[in-house]
Scaffold this active site. Structure first.
Site, PDB file in Angstrom:
ATOM      1  N   ASP A  82      39.175  36.747  31.748  1.00  0.00           N
ATOM      2  CA  ASP A  82      38.051  36.573  32.662  1.00  0.00           C
ATOM      3  C   ASP A  82      37.453  37.918  33.062  1.00  0.00           C
ATOM      4  O   ASP A  82      38.164  38.780  33.581  1.00  0.00           O
ATOM      5  CB  ASP A  82      38.529  35.827  33.912  1.00  0.00           C
ATOM      6  CG  ASP A  82      37.426  35.600  34.925  1.00  0.00           C
ATOM      7  OD1 ASP A  82      36.239  35.668  34.541  1.00  0.00           O
ATOM      8  OD2 ASP A  82      37.755  35.349  36.098  1.00  0.00           O
ATOM      9  N   HIS A 101      37.898  32.067  33.270  1.00  0.00           N
ATOM     10  CA  HIS A 101      37.534  31.948  34.680  1.00  0.00           C
ATOM     11  C   HIS A 101      38.169  30.708  35.315  1.00  0.00           C
ATOM     12  O   HIS A 101      37.905  29.589  34.912  1.00  0.00           O
ATOM     13  CB  HIS A 101      36.010  31.892  34.803  1.00  0.00           C
ATOM     14  CG  HIS A 101      35.489  32.321  36.144  1.00  0.00           C
ATOM     15  ND1 HIS A 101      35.803  33.526  36.712  1.00  0.00           N
ATOM     16  CD2 HIS A 101      34.673  31.696  37.029  1.00  0.00           C
ATOM     17  CE1 HIS A 101      35.186  33.649  37.881  1.00  0.00           C
ATOM     18  NE2 HIS A 101      34.512  32.546  38.094  1.00  0.00           N
ATOM     19  N   SER A 109      36.365  31.505  41.998  1.00  0.00           N
ATOM     20  CA  SER A 109      35.219  32.389  41.914  1.00  0.00           C
ATOM     21  C   SER A 109      34.801  32.794  43.333  1.00  0.00           C
ATOM     22  O   SER A 109      35.636  33.214  44.125  1.00  0.00           O
ATOM     23  CB  SER A 109      34.095  31.697  41.143  1.00  0.00           C
ATOM     24  OG  SER A 109      33.161  32.607  40.661  1.00  0.00           O
TER      25      SER A 109
END
Length: 481
Positions: free
Chosen positions: A419, A444, A171
């Site tokens: 994602d 994710h 991320s």
């Protein structure tokens, strides 16, 4: 303002004004961890508050976690996690891939906390006091922290002087891992940037792309699921116009606080939008508790509840209840649950208003959400009002190259096609050493999680490819020593 991203670590409804702009926020697991599955020592290293000035003498202690169990010295590798916008113990707990492969490589494992998060507060309790204290919260300062920490480790731990460093991150942490290799190639040999939307910036990626992916996820979840959600927004608004309707909604969703005004109904609408975004991000193939305790393939489970009801809003209520109360332990649902309630949320709000200009929007045509355009002018006004800072929409592009990054090397960009943040990721390889790996059944940064018997073949193959590339980096490094 609605914040919809860490990297961790997470989408939430963050109120920084009343424009209703969609703004990115990454998934961040709840923390800190009280009992870890992994063994490590907690250390602190003194860092300058400002790496780029010779006139600020202030320092702070950066926390890092270290495990030397598998490290045999003699220049063995260091696996280095570039911390996200949250408590580092939570990212340590949810990055099992590093722990899984460390024994194979006889690697030291280090998780470095990002400044202004967790315990790494440059000014202690005054760190968030005002923009003057908070102004050193930038990706550039964090990267310099990581580089100095690497130098410290390699100069203070026997057997590490020639140790190659491989960075890992997911991320926002994945963005940092990629940028770490770009900015400090002498400090880090290569990076695995998982679910890193390095192109989710002004002028690089269409602002509605993430929401289109979420819509596709729900279309796959169950026939009609996306249609029910698309219909729900107007129905919610209509029912919320009257006191009787608000009372019915409060009861239907088992809300902790009743909906007293139409403004409350608007907050609830944002809460639901945020819920569906979160759900898409953590659509893992096995039960997990990254954001909330959830069953395997939670989008499918939620969609089955949404479409099972003949009443659209009752189906939506059932789906939201599964997300927030799968364990059955919550007495009610709190639509303010995702609001800014921690320094982690506040920190990302500041970063979004300074250099992390990541436009997002919806149009109700290519996605299942109410139309919400991106408004740069409103965004700047909002940030000035909230944080007394003026955003620099193109600063990240100037700092890290935007899409012109082929001068860099040794970076793996991995993205799951489920994602939402893959929209701003590097989806095709840019060179032999800037490698894109796509994971068909991945949400994710699924590849950074520990291996699981329920893992789909696509993530198993992705991890195998990542391990092979890292091995090649190390072999090439050692051959040149």
């Amino acid at each position: 303002m609605l914040y919809v991203g860490v990297f961790v670590i997470c989408l939430s409804v963050a109120h920084t004004g009343g424009t209703g702009l969609l703004a990115p926020r990454f998934p961040r697991p709840r923390g800190p961890v009280l009992r870890s599955h992994y063994s490590y020592d907690t250390k602190y290293f003194t860092q300058p508050v400002d790496h780029f000035s010779f006139t600020t003498p202030d320092t702070f202690d950066q926390r890092y976690l270290i495990n030397r169990k598998y490290f045999k010295g003699n220049g063995g590798p260091i696996f280095f996690y570039t911390g996200n916008e949250g408590d580092i113990t939570m990212f340590c707990e949810n990055t099992g891939f590093m722990w899984d492969i460390a024994p194979k490589f006889k690697a030291m494992v280090v998780f470095a906390e990002h400044r202004y998060y967790g315990e790494s507060m440059p000014y202690g309790k005054d760190s968030y006091k005002d923009p003057q204290h908070l102004g050193y919260l930038t990706a550039e300062q964090a990267l310099a922290d990581f580089a100095r920490l690497v130098t410290h480790l390699k100069s203070s731990i026997p057997g590490t002087a020639n140790s190659p460093v491989v960075a890992f991150g997911g991320s926002y942490g994945g963005m940092l891992a990629a940028w770490f290799r770009m900015k400090y190639p002498s400090s880090v040999l290569g990076s695995l940037a998982a679910s890193a939307p390095v192109w989710q910036f002004e002028g690089l990626t269409p602002c509605g792309s993430s929401y289109s992916i979420i819509t596709e996820d729900f279309q796959k979840g169950s026939p009609g699921c996306e249609t029910h959600i698309r219909k729900s927004w107007d129905l919610l608004t209509q029912m919320g116009q009257t006191a009787a309707g608000r009372e019915k909604l409060s009861s239907m969703f088992s809300l902790c606080s009743p909906l007293n005004t139409t403004t409350d109904v608007g907050t609830m609408s944002k809460w639901l939008l945020n819920t569906w975004f979160n759900l898409a991000m953590v659509n893992y193939p096995y039960p997990a508790s990254f954001l909330e305790p959830l069953p395997a393939w939670p989008v499918k489970e939620v969609c089955s509840l949404i479409t099972a009801s003949s009443d659209v809003l009752e189906g939506i209520a059932a789906g939201a209840t599964l997300y927030y109360n799968y364990t059955g332990q919550a007495a009610c649902l709190n639509i303010e649950e995702s609001a800014v309630s921690s320094l982690g949320d506040l920190g990302w709000s500041f970063q979004f208003c300074s250099e992390m200009t990541m436009p997002t929007c919806t149009d109700g045509i290519h996605d299942m959400f109410p139309p919400q355009p991106w408004n740069m002018t409103a965004y700047i006004i909002q940030c000035k009002s909230t944080w007394k800072v003026t955003p620099r929409p193109y600063w990240i592009l100037q700092q890290f190259g935007g899409k012109n990054i082929t001068a860099a090397s040794n970076i793996i960009f991995s993205n799951g096609l489920l994602d939402p943040w893959s929209a701003g990721g590097v989806m095709e390889s840019l060179s032999d050493s800037l490698v894109a790996i796509t994971i068909a059944d991945g949400a994710h940064h699924l590849d950074l999680r520990s291996s699981n018997p329920a893992d789909p073949q696509s993530v198993i193959e992705a991890r195998e490819q990542e391990v092979q590339i890292i091995r090649e980096w190390l072999q090439d490094y050692y051959s040149k020593l």
